[in-house]
Design a protein around this motif. Structure first.
Motif, PDB file in Angstrom:
ATOM      1  N   LYS A  39       0.565  -0.812   0.338  1.00 15.00           N
ATOM      2  CA  LYS A  39      -0.026   0.171  -0.038  1.00 15.00           C
ATOM      3  C   LYS A  39       0.954   1.236  -0.305  1.00 15.00           C
ATOM      4  CE  LYS A  39      -3.577  -1.946   2.431  1.00 15.00           C
ATOM      5  NZ  LYS A  39      -4.844  -2.162   2.937  1.00 15.00           N
ATOM      6  N   LYS A  83       1.930   1.468  -3.319  1.00 17.65           N
ATOM      7  CA  LYS A  83       1.272   2.070  -4.461  1.00 17.65           C
ATOM      8  C   LYS A  83       0.884   3.565  -4.753  1.00 17.65           C
ATOM      9  CE  LYS A  83      -0.943  -1.847  -5.703  1.00 17.65           C
ATOM     10  NZ  LYS A  83      -2.622  -2.633  -5.555  1.00 17.65           N
ATOM     11  N   LEU A  84       1.081   4.209  -3.045  1.00 23.67           N
ATOM     12  CA  LEU A  84       0.776   5.532  -2.688  1.00 23.67           C
ATOM     13  C   LEU A  84       1.652   6.407  -3.211  1.00 23.67           C
ATOM     14  CD1 LEU A  84      -1.160   7.550  -0.939  1.00 23.67           C
ATOM     15  CD2 LEU A  84       0.574   6.966   0.250  1.00 23.67           C
ATOM     16  N   THR A 107       1.623   6.927  -7.000  1.00 25.21           N
ATOM     17  CA  THR A 107       0.631   6.879  -7.157  1.00 25.21           C
ATOM     18  C   THR A 107       0.961   8.870  -7.335  1.00 25.21           C
ATOM     19  OG1 THR A 107      -0.609   5.583  -7.219  1.00 25.21           O
ATOM     20  CG2 THR A 107      -1.957   8.353  -7.292  1.00 25.21           C
ATOM     21  N   LEU A 108       1.461   9.076  -5.791  1.00 26.36           N
ATOM     22  CA  LEU A 108       1.939  10.896  -5.898  1.00 26.36           C
ATOM     23  C   LEU A 108       2.901  10.577  -6.879  1.00 26.36           C
ATOM     24  CD1 LEU A 108       2.118  10.691  -2.111  1.00 26.36           C
ATOM     25  CD2 LEU A 108       0.957  11.875  -3.069  1.00 26.36           C
ATOM     26  N   TYR A 164      -1.739  18.951  -0.994  1.00 27.47           N
ATOM     27  CA  TYR A 164      -1.722  17.271  -0.566  1.00 27.47           C
ATOM     28  C   TYR A 164      -1.924  17.225   1.017  1.00 27.47           C
ATOM     29  CZ  TYR A 164      -1.370  12.268   0.047  1.00 27.47           C
ATOM     30  OH  TYR A 164      -1.608  11.076   1.034  1.00 27.47           O
ATOM     31  N   THR A 217      -6.807  15.548  -2.168  1.00 28.92           N
ATOM     32  CA  THR A 217      -7.036  14.795  -2.101  1.00 28.92           C
ATOM     33  C   THR A 217      -6.541  14.119  -3.166  1.00 28.92           C
ATOM     34  OG1 THR A 217      -9.390  13.496  -2.872  1.00 28.92           O
ATOM     35  CG2 THR A 217      -8.321  13.888  -0.259  1.00 28.92           C
ATOM     36  N   LEU A 218      -6.114  12.350  -2.947  1.00 26.52           N
ATOM     37  CA  LEU A 218      -4.754  11.963  -4.371  1.00 26.52           C
ATOM     38  C   LEU A 218      -6.192  11.236  -5.569  1.00 26.52           C
ATOM     39  CD1 LEU A 218      -2.498   9.091  -2.942  1.00 26.52           C
ATOM     40  CD2 LEU A 218      -2.242  11.646  -4.631  1.00 26.52           C
ATOM     41  N   LYS A 219      -6.972  11.415  -4.578  1.00 28.46           N
ATOM     42  CA  LYS A 219      -8.357  11.400  -5.628  1.00 28.46           C
ATOM     43  C   LYS A 219      -8.875  11.958  -6.272  1.00 28.46           C
ATOM     44  CE  LYS A 219     -12.945   8.159  -5.283  1.00 28.46           C
ATOM     45  NZ  LYS A 219     -13.611   7.553  -4.101  1.00 28.46           N
ATOM     46  N   TRP A 229      -4.566   2.385  -8.430  1.00 27.68           N
ATOM     47  CA  TRP A 229      -3.423   3.216  -7.653  1.00 27.68           C
ATOM     48  C   TRP A 229      -4.364   2.883  -5.885  1.00 27.68           C
ATOM     49  CZ3 TRP A 229      -5.932   7.604  -4.946  1.00 27.68           C
ATOM     50  CH2 TRP A 229      -6.622   7.950  -5.937  1.00 27.68           C
ATOM     51  N   HIS A 230      -5.942   3.042  -6.650  1.00 31.03           N
ATOM     52  CA  HIS A 230      -6.800   2.766  -4.898  1.00 31.03           C
ATOM     53  C   HIS A 230      -7.379   1.625  -4.816  1.00 31.03           C
ATOM     54  CE1 HIS A 230      -8.925   4.093  -8.522  1.00 31.03           C
ATOM     55  NE2 HIS A 230     -10.049   2.888  -8.319  1.00 31.03           N
TER      56      HIS A 230
END
Length: 106
Positions: free
Chosen positions: A35, A38-39, A42-43, A80, A86-88, A105-106
């Motif tokens: 996790k 992935k975070l 994605t960032l 952020y 948010t990333l979303k 990513w989610h």
């Protein structure tokens, strides 16, 4: 801590003791690592993509373009980090406005 001390502190019950197998601990570590990776990825992908989307014309000026890009990425990251976006939300903006979809990513 004895019962009288717990009552004095307003603690009603002891925390239950839970036994966990070593394999379960390892699985939790691997899940948390996955996790986190992935975070982080994605960032690393979404923030620069958002900066390019918002500031492409400004970045095309050759003098100091790398420094400007880094500064703009850091500004977006601070937004952020401070909870303004948010990333979303970043992913949705990129999808709606730039036609770019960040998958998986989610």
């Amino acid at each position: 801590m004895n019962r009288q001390e717990r009552r004095g502190l307003g603690i009603k019950r002891k925390d239950p003791m839970i036994s966990i197998k070593q394999s379960d601990v390892q699985a939790m570590k691997e899940d948390a690592t996955m996790k986190g990776c992935k975070l982080a990825f994605t960032l690393m992908l979404a923030l620069p993509a958002m900066v390019i989307h918002d500031h492409y014309g400004e970045l095309m000026k050759k003098d100091g373009r790398v420094e400007r890009f880094i500064d703009l990425c850091m500004d977006t990251y601070k937004c952020y980090e401070e909870g303004y976006v948010t990333l979303k939300e970043l992913a949705q903006i990129l999808k709606d406005e730039a036609g770019v979809e960040i998958k998986g990513w989610h």
